[in-house]
Design an enzyme around this catalytic site. Sequence first.
Site, PDB file in Angstrom:
ATOM      1  N   CYS A   2     -39.598   5.182   1.266  1.00 40.57           N
ATOM      2  CA  CYS A   2     -38.305   5.661   1.547  1.00 40.57           C
ATOM      3  C   CYS A   2     -38.540   7.550   1.544  1.00 40.57           C
ATOM      4  CB  CYS A   2     -37.607   5.005   0.425  1.00 40.57           C
ATOM      5  SG  CYS A   2     -38.545   5.473  -1.158  1.00 40.57           S
ATOM      6  N   GLU A 141     -31.543   4.987   4.046  1.00 47.26           N
ATOM      7  CA  GLU A 141     -32.332   4.287   5.044  1.00 47.26           C
ATOM      8  C   GLU A 141     -31.487   4.669   6.613  1.00 47.26           C
ATOM      9  OE1 GLU A 141     -34.747   4.357   7.131  1.00 47.26           O
ATOM     10  OE2 GLU A 141     -36.311   3.387   4.724  1.00 47.26           O
TER      11      GLU A 141
END
Length: 350
Positions: A2, A141
Site C-alpha cells: 500500500c 488503493e
Amino acid sequence: MCGRTACTLGPDEVCRSCSVRTVGKDGKKQYQAPQWRDHPGDHTYRPSTNIAPTRYTPVMISEHHVRGVKRENEGSELPSQCIIQPMLWGLIPPFYKGENATGHGYSTTNCRLEDIEEKKSYKPSLVKGQRCVVLCDGFYEWQSTKGNKNKQPYFIHAPQPEGVKIWDRSTWDVKGVWSEEEGWKGPKLLKMAGIFSIWMSAEGGEVMSYSVVTKASEGKFTSLHHRVPAILNTDQEVQDWLDFGHVNYRTALSHLAKGQPDLEWYPVSTQVNNSRNQEPELNHPIDLDKKPPQSASSQLMSNWLKMGSGRVKKEEKSGNIKEKEVKKENGKDDEVKEENVKEEPGSSDK
C-alpha cells in the site's frame, strides 16, 4: 501497495484501540492499553486522512526492543507487553551510510512476503526480531483491474462494530468509549505486519523506520488489486508476530502466508490522489453514480464551448461560412493526476 494510509486517532486513542484483556496477580480481569512512547528527537505523529511514505505513523513493537520501559501491569498473563510509537514509513536499509534519513534512494515502503528473506534491506531486521505492527484506520488503493486511466481510489478498512462509521467520528466519540472493564468501543484499526530498522545518523541521532509486508491477494479483493498488506486479524496473531523470542521469523512468515484478511472498502474522492491534500473528508465515501461538482475553470471552459458552438451553428445557417468544426476540450481540473498515484510504491519489490 500500500502507498497511502489514514490514521485519524490521537496517541491516547490509538493505544486504547489496541487494548488487550489481561489477568493480574489478583485474578482481576481488565483491559490494558499499550504505552505510548515518543520517537527520539523531533519526530512526531500527526493524525491525518492522507498519509504518504516518509511520514511518521503509529507502530506497535515488543517492549524488549526498548530499554528502560517500566511495565504498568507486572505479572499479567501476557508474556510481553507492547509499546506504540511513531516510526518513519519507508525502511532505512541497515547498510545505508548517508547523511539524510530519506536519501538512500531505495523503494522500501513495502516488502514482498515472497522474497523478504532474499533482500539485504530486510533480512537483518528479520534476524534481529525487528517485527512490528503498523496501525491505521485503513489504506487507500487505486483500482488496477480496469485500465490505467482515471483510476478510482478506494478506502480499505476492517469491519467495524455496529453503529461505528470509520469516517464519522460523531458515531463513536462519546463518553465511555473506553474503560478498563469493557475495553475499546470505538473504530477497529487495521493491524498490518511490518518490519523495522534502527538507523543512526552521523550526529548520533536515532531514526526508527518500517516497511509494510505485502502478499498476493485472493478472493474478492483481487477485483481491486493484485496485492494486499499482510493483516493481523486477532490479538493472538499480533502477539505471535511481535514475540520474536518464542516465534522465530520463518514460522512467523509462514503464519502471514495463510488465509486472507477480512476487509471492506468504498470509493473516495480523487482529491486523495495528491498527498498535499489534507482535508478531513478525504476518507468519506462518495457515490460513483453522482457526478462531482465541476470546478470553476472547467465550468468557464464549458460555458465558452457552448457559446462557441452556438455561434458556429448560427453562422452556418446564415451561410457566412461553409464549414467549421468545433472540438470539445476536457478541462484539466477534472483529470486525475496520475503522477500523484503510486499503484505499488516499492517497485523494486514487485
